[in-house]
Scaffold this motif. Structure first.
Motif, PDB file in Angstrom:
ATOM      1  N   GLY A  85      39.867  30.795  29.452  1.00 50.30           N
ATOM      2  CA  GLY A  85      41.105  31.418  29.018  1.00 50.30           C
ATOM      3  C   GLY A  85      41.620  32.360  30.086  1.00 50.30           C
ATOM      4  N   LEU A  86      42.929  32.367  30.264  1.00 51.52           N
ATOM      5  CA  LEU A  86      43.561  33.217  31.280  1.00 51.52           C
ATOM      6  C   LEU A  86      44.010  34.549  30.689  1.00 51.52           C
ATOM      7  N   SER A  87      44.336  35.470  31.583  1.00 53.49           N
ATOM      8  CA  SER A  87      44.784  36.802  31.207  1.00 53.49           C
ATOM      9  C   SER A  87      46.005  37.151  32.056  1.00 53.49           C
ATOM     10  N   TYR A  88      46.640  38.260  31.752  1.00 54.53           N
ATOM     11  CA  TYR A  88      47.723  38.759  32.600  1.00 54.53           C
ATOM     12  C   TYR A  88      47.199  39.657  33.714  1.00 54.53           C
ATOM     13  N   THR A  89      45.880  39.775  33.787  1.00 56.07           N
ATOM     14  CA  THR A  89      45.275  40.579  34.848  1.00 56.07           C
ATOM     15  C   THR A  89      44.088  39.814  35.424  1.00 56.07           C
ATOM     16  N   THR A  90      43.370  40.439  36.341  1.00 57.61           N
ATOM     17  CA  THR A  90      42.174  39.828  36.927  1.00 57.61           C
ATOM     18  C   THR A  90      40.997  40.782  36.762  1.00 57.61           C
ATOM     19  N   PHE A  91      39.789  40.199  36.751  1.00 57.78           N
ATOM     20  CA  PHE A  91      38.578  40.984  36.565  1.00 57.78           C
ATOM     21  C   PHE A  91      37.589  40.666  37.676  1.00 57.78           C
ATOM     22  N   GLU A  92      36.830  41.670  38.050  1.00 58.39           N
ATOM     23  CA  GLU A  92      35.828  41.505  39.099  1.00 58.39           C
ATOM     24  C   GLU A  92      34.458  41.895  38.553  1.00 58.39           C
ATOM     25  N   TYR A  93      33.446  41.057  38.838  1.00 59.46           N
ATOM     26  CA  TYR A  93      32.081  41.295  38.396  1.00 59.46           C
ATOM     27  C   TYR A  93      31.212  41.652  39.599  1.00 59.46           C
ATOM     28  N   THR A  94      30.495  42.749  39.498  1.00 60.85           N
ATOM     29  CA  THR A  94      29.575  43.178  40.564  1.00 60.85           C
ATOM     30  C   THR A  94      28.353  43.829  39.934  1.00 60.85           C
TER      31      THR A  94
END
Length: 741
Positions: free
Chosen positions: A610-619
């Motif tokens: 599923g898409l979003s209107y933003t982006t996410f980063e995993y670290t």
């Protein structure tokens, strides 16, 4: 003054004596009641007492869907059958929440719990009001045939909309939450009683469900088809279980003692009652042909541990089966005791003033609180599948918006099956109208019917004059669902071609051609409970939203998503395939090649996408490098919203057994959570992988945790299909451990 004080003391003494006498009289009255009416005794003692007062005929009369009144014992009529899959169904005014498959897309157990709690409150109010009217008829009881925790193993199954999707773990988490919300948390009384259905190995074909034989290996049973039921029994303490219509490996589910007694009661410790699916027992004679007559059918079910017959076979034949020696009366007593216990736990034989759940404020029905939950659920369920060139959210300065499609202003597109009656239904067009900026031209024409071409259509040409066209297409319960409801389906409610009706496809093709000529944009919003094949529609649409059946607040939620008041956060709970050729035969219940766990073909949209209107980063993935077999694995990861929009992310953890000794899932969802992040915000998220998620079913049909290395992947979806970042790590399991199946 002295006389006055004496008078007061005498008066106080008289009042005290009067109160003491009244209390003793009340206590005496309660003690003089028959044990089954006397709240001073335990439920077990009261059940035993009332059972001892019944004739055989009276006992059997309480084991059918409609338990008739027994006037001489002052036992009122009770209706066992009721529905509340996504809101109180078939009743008066109620709150209509998203259909179950949409709830699966939320990945939010807490939301499902709050929804179920709201449903049970409305159910209690309705029950009290029905009693006051003297309405003891259909759909007035507090015992519900919900939730449906069958695995959505094949996307062609029309009733898959009733489930939480294709993953046993997701289904179990949402199912347990639903059961707990429905049944309440009082130590003595149950708010309502939930039902885990259909037990077991039941997911189509719909047209053959009354005689179909599902062949399943022990490995597939315990790896796929049974885990959610086990979780609902052991964690959720579900009050009832419904047997499925079909056979499993040749034995009808409602006459399967291994299933209903050995597994359910002995292995799992189930304490509630088992009900048949409606009219299943007659199928023993007519369809399954395992019994010669209805007396044998009643005996087979009773001797297999079936407490309640949704239907007429017990009522017609169980007494005769006992008289003919096919069933012991002690067996009837044991089965009925469990049913009576359920009614006592609901407080149906007690003073209403002593039952906490009989005091719920009647204004709670479709209250603002419940409407807010329905809106939250609709919002979290909708999945953004495509958003080319960032078309969505729509700009506030848009001049001309055109809404079309058979489901744009269609209430049926909101409700799916097993629905209630809400006076708050907001269609997609109405929701868009509520949110459209002032000064923007808004026009609506239906353009095409669900499965018929419009003979006179101005829409295609007219819509292309707008800036953006929003086409609301898809299915409704007329085209998919339970066979008796899907009145426009030629496939008994299943969707065998996994396609939109040709009339809608042709309309979309013509619409796209004209929109492109004028260099305008096309947003497609789809409703439905099955993952239709979207290969062509994906190309036609500039933006694509799957809205499922979003409930009464569906229009409001869609409007807020389209105009950017909220960011979409739903994730598909079932795989969207590219072609029918990617699927095994519908009637094959072997799990090879099915669902994301075993499918080797590349999907169009994978489970969890599923898409979003933003982006996410995993670290910052952090976990131990080694654990002992049987220990839980604690994993932490940092998740950051790297975009400009506040949004929810669904954090998903998948595990792969790299060195399993037997054929094992490619990967499996082992933990998940929702996290809300403002633009630029970062949070540390902790996930726990339970030991059983690291187990396998061996060739000897044992559940084992084996030593070896496991790959852990954490992100917003499955790692191999990610459009955003994710992190991987490995953990080594030392030793081995046997677990219960």
């Amino acid at each position: 003054m002295k006389r006055y004080l004496i008078f007061c003391l005498v008066l106080i003494q008289l009042l005290f004596v009067s109160m003491l006498t009244a209390a003793q009289t009340g206590k005496c009255q309660e003690k003089c009641l028959p044990i089954y009416k006397n709240g001073l005794y335990s439920f077990e003692e009261r059940v035993k007492d009332v059972l001892s007062r019944m004739t055989l005929e009276e006992k059997v009369s309480q084991m059918a869907t409609t338990a008739i009144a027994i006037p001489r014992l002052e036992i009122p009529q009770y209706e066992w059958s009721n529905e509340c899959l996504h809101g109180l169904a078939r009743a008066g005014k109620t709150t209509v929440f998203p259909q179950s498959i949409g709830l699966g897309a939320t990945f939010d157990p807490d939301l499902v719990y709050r929804m179920a709690d709201a449903i049970s409150s409305e159910a209690r109010v309705y029950y009290e009001q029905a009693q006051e009217k003297g309405n003891w008829g259909k759909y007035t009881g507090l015992t519900f045939f919900s939730p449906n925790v069958n695995l959505y193993r094949d996307p062609r199954w029309g009733r898959g909309q009733e489930t939480y999707g294709e993953d046993p773990y997701l289904t179990s988490r949402l199912g347990v939450a639903f059961v707990k919300g429905l049944q309440g948390n009082d130590k003595k009384y149950m708010k309502t009683i939930a039902c885990a259905k259909h037990f077991a190995v039941h997911s189509g074909p719909e047209g053959k469900r009354r005689y179909f034989n599902a062949s399943a290996t022990t490995k597939d049973m315990y790896e796929t088809y049974l885990p959610a039921f086990k979780a609902l029994v052991q964690e959720g303490k579900v009050g009832s279980v419904m047997g499925a219509h079909n056979r499993i490996n040749g034995i009808p589910c409602n006459g399967n003692r291994e299933l209903l007694v050995d597994i359910l009661r002995k292995d799992w410790g189930f304490k509630g009652y088992v009900t048949s699916d409606c009219n299943s027992l007659s199928l023993f004679v007519t369809d399954h042909k395992v019994c010669k007559n209805k007396e044998q059918a009643a005996a087979l079910a009773a001797n297999s541990g079936l407490n309640l017959n949704c239907g007429w076979i017990y009522k017609a034949s169980l007494v005769k089966a006992v008289q003919n020696g096919l069933v012991k009366e002690s067996t009837v007593d044991s089965l009925l005791s469990t049913l009576l216990m359920a009614r006592f736990k609901l407080g149906l034989f007690d003073n209403p003033k002593k039952v906490i759940y009989r005091k719920i404020d009647r204004n709670i029905v479709n209250s603002k609180t419940h409407q807010d939950i329905a809106y939250e659920a609709a919002l979290k369920s909708m999945v953004l599948l495509e958003n080319k060139n960032g078309l969505l959210p729509l700009k506030k300065d848009i001049n001309y918006l055109y809404v079309t499609g058979p489901n744009a202003n269609n209430p049926d597109a909101l409700i799916g099956n097993y629905f209630g009656a809400s006076d708050r239904l907001t269609t997609f067009f109405e929701g868009i109208a509520q949110k459209v900026p002032v000064g923007t031209t808004l026009q609506y024409r239906q353009g095409v019917m669900l499965n018929m071409v419009a003979s006179n259509n101005w829409t295609v040409k007219e819509a292309a004059e707008s800036d953006v066209v929003i086409a609301c297409m898809g299915l409704t319960n007329m085209l998919e669902g339970e066979s008796m409801d899907a009145i426009a389906s030629n496939e008994k409610g299943d969707v065998l071609n996994l396609s939109l009706p040709e009339a809608q496809l042709n309309f979309l093709r013509d619409l796209k051609e004209n929109v492109d000529k004028h260099q305008k944009k096309l947003v497609v919003v789809l409703t439905g409970g099955c993952p239709i094949i979207l290969t062509e529609i994906r190309e036609l649409a500039d933006a694509l939203i799957y809205a499922w059946y979003p409930g009464e607040a569906g229009g409001k939620a869609l409007g807020d998503i389209l105009f950017g008041n909220e960011s979409p956060s739903g994730r598909v709970p079932i795989t969207f395939v590219k072609s029918l050729e990617d699927l095994p035969p519908f009637e094959n219940y072997n799990m090879e090649g099915r669902t994301y766990k075993y499918m080797k073909k590349v999907p169009l949209y994978p489970f969890g996408y599923g898409l979003s209107y933003t982006t996410f980063e995993y670290t910052g993935l952090n976990m131990p490098s080694t654990i002992k077999a049987g220990e839980a694995l604690i994993v932490s990861v940092k998740v950051k919203n790297t975009g400009m929009t506040d949004a929810d992310e669904v954090v998903q953890l998948y595990i792969s057994d790299d060195v399993a000794s037997v054929q094992n899932p490619i990967r499996r969802l082992a933990a998940f959570t929702r996290v809300s992040l403002k633009s630029g915000e970062e949070k540390n998220v902790v996930l726990t992988v339970q030991p059983d998620m690291m187990s396998v079913i061996t060739d000897c049909n044992q559940r084992m945790i084996e030593s070896g290395e496991f790959t852990i992947s954490v992100g917003g979806g499955q790692p191999v299909f990610q459009t955003q970042s994710y992190v991987n790590g490995r953990v080594n399991v030392e030793g081995s451990k046997k677990l219960e199946l």
